[in-house]
Design a protein around this motif. Structure first.
Motif, PDB file in Angstrom:
ATOM      1  N   SER A  29      -1.974  -1.792 -10.911  1.00 33.47           N
ATOM      2  CA  SER A  29      -1.155  -3.005 -10.751  1.00 33.47           C
ATOM      3  C   SER A  29      -1.417  -3.690  -9.422  1.00 33.47           C
ATOM      4  CB  SER A  29       0.327  -2.659 -10.844  1.00 33.47           C
ATOM      5  OG  SER A  29       0.596  -1.933 -12.001  1.00 33.47           O
ATOM      6  N   GLY A  30      -2.431  -3.235  -8.707  1.00 33.44           N
ATOM      7  CA  GLY A  30      -2.812  -3.935  -7.475  1.00 33.44           C
ATOM      8  C   GLY A  30      -2.278  -3.314  -6.198  1.00 33.44           C
ATOM      9  N   ILE A  31      -1.620  -2.166  -6.292  1.00 32.14           N
ATOM     10  CA  ILE A  31      -1.159  -1.488  -5.076  1.00 32.14           C
ATOM     11  C   ILE A  31      -2.342  -0.697  -4.498  1.00 32.14           C
ATOM     12  CG2 ILE A  31       0.473   0.228  -4.144  1.00 32.14           C
ATOM     13  CD1 ILE A  31       1.844  -2.355  -5.215  1.00 32.14           C
ATOM     14  N   THR A  32      -2.585  -0.851  -3.206  1.00 30.88           N
ATOM     15  CA  THR A  32      -3.653  -0.092  -2.544  1.00 30.88           C
ATOM     16  C   THR A  32      -3.172   1.346  -2.357  1.00 30.88           C
ATOM     17  OG1 THR A  32      -4.367  -2.045  -1.337  1.00 30.88           O
ATOM     18  CG2 THR A  32      -5.020   0.083  -0.414  1.00 30.88           C
ATOM     19  N   ILE A  33      -3.969   2.306  -2.815  1.00 32.90           N
ATOM     20  CA  ILE A  33      -3.595   3.712  -2.614  1.00 32.90           C
ATOM     21  C   ILE A  33      -4.472   4.278  -1.501  1.00 32.90           C
ATOM     22  CG2 ILE A  33      -3.241   5.975  -3.690  1.00 32.90           C
ATOM     23  CD1 ILE A  33      -1.608   3.766  -5.079  1.00 32.90           C
ATOM     24  N   GLY A  34      -3.822   4.841  -0.490  1.00 35.86           N
ATOM     25  CA  GLY A  34      -4.548   5.461   0.609  1.00 35.86           C
ATOM     26  C   GLY A  34      -4.199   6.928   0.711  1.00 35.86           C
ATOM     27  N   SER A  35      -4.932   7.639   1.573  1.00 33.42           N
ATOM     28  CA  SER A  35      -4.639   9.059   1.772  1.00 33.42           C
ATOM     29  C   SER A  35      -3.762   9.245   3.004  1.00 33.42           C
ATOM     30  CB  SER A  35      -5.933   9.850   1.947  1.00 33.42           C
ATOM     31  OG  SER A  35      -5.625  11.149   2.430  1.00 33.42           O
TER      32      SER A  35
ATOM     33  N   ALA B  10       0.835  -1.206   0.000  1.00 27.47           N
ATOM     34  CA  ALA B  10       0.000   0.000   0.000  1.00 27.47           C
ATOM     35  C   ALA B  10       0.866   1.249   0.000  1.00 27.47           C
ATOM     36  CB  ALA B  10      -0.914   0.011   1.221  1.00 27.47           C
ATOM     37  N   LEU B  11       0.360   2.264  -0.655  1.00 32.23           N
ATOM     38  CA  LEU B  11       1.041   3.556  -0.732  1.00 32.23           C
ATOM     39  C   LEU B  11       0.101   4.632  -0.217  1.00 32.23           C
ATOM     40  CD1 LEU B  11       3.289   5.486  -1.922  1.00 32.23           C
ATOM     41  CD2 LEU B  11       1.962   5.453  -4.040  1.00 32.23           C
TER      42      LEU B  11
END
Ligand SMILES: [Zn+2]
Length: 227
Positions: free
Chosen positions: A114-120, A89-90
């Motif tokens: 590409s399947g990376i979870t993006i968070g705030s 996650a990023l």
């Protein structure tokens, strides 16, 4: 009760001068190889949130997260993880996106696809408990979510408090904004009288974890026994 270790990285580059926040690309790939060799499962944050507190002691699982959105993450961490089909996650700071040294939206979209979870990680990376002005606080929590969602066309469910700063008012707004889970920066939230799912802990990985003994203590969740 065992917590699945959620590891928190910042920069993945040679740290000169030393900031205490960087892990060298060589150390990072050694850590990933070590986790693979020891048969750890790499979990997405969604999987961790579902299972947190219910994992069994003998489960070997970790989750990798990256805060702030540095460009070096793309080349030195995500390319490796994506090539191995490992989730991660990023957490991005929306006003920093595209600035020198930080990832741009095109790269963030590519990672999301590409399947990376993006968070705030908020809009400006400020200490949220001290913001009195409601509209400012809303911009940090609500607006940053919307900005990312407009860019990646996916729901943003995770929030990471800048520098771990949280109090019940901040946690309540994070919940109202529609996030499902929020993560603190270190072992403990600054205050704890709110729903645990808005103060889940992470373990910081830094230059000292170049020593795989140090790293393994974190990956096995042994540090969490003392929380
Ligand atoms: Zn940060």
């Amino acid at each position: 009760m065992k917590f699945i270790p959620v590891l928190m990285y910042h920069r993945i580059h040679q740290d000169e001068p030393a900031s205490g926040l960087a892990v060298s690309p060589e150390d990072f790939s050694r850590q990933v190889e070590w986790l693979e060799k020891k048969s750890f499962r790499f979990l997405s944050l969604e999987e961790v949130a579902e299972r947190q507190g219910r994992a069994r002691l003998w489960d070997r699982a970790v989750s990798l997260t990256f805060d702030d959105g540095f460009t070096d993450n793309y080349k030195n961490a995500f390319s490796l993880l994506i090539s191995k089909a490992k989730p991660a996650a990023l957490f991005v700071v929306t006003s920093w996106v595209g600035r020198e040294g930080f990832l741009g939206w095109r790269e963030i979209r590519e990672l999301a696809d590409s399947g990376i979870t993006i968070g705030s990680h908020s809009h400006t990376h400020c200490w949220l408990p001290e913001i009195r002005d409601e509209s400012w606080l809303r911009r940090e929590i609500f607006e940053s979510k919307k900005i990312i969602e407009d860019q990646i066309r996916k729901e943003v469910r995770h929030f990471s408090y800048p520098v771990g700063g949280v109090n019940p008012r901040v946690a309540d707004l994070v919940r109202k904004a529609g996030y499902q889970v929020a993560w603190v920066a270190g072992a403990r939230p600054t205050e704890t009288n709110f729903s645990p799912q808005f103060g889940l802990r992470r373990i910081k990985v830094g230059p000292r974890d170049s020593d795989l003994i140090h790293f393994s203590i974190k990956a096995y969740g042994l540090k969490t026994l003392f929380w």
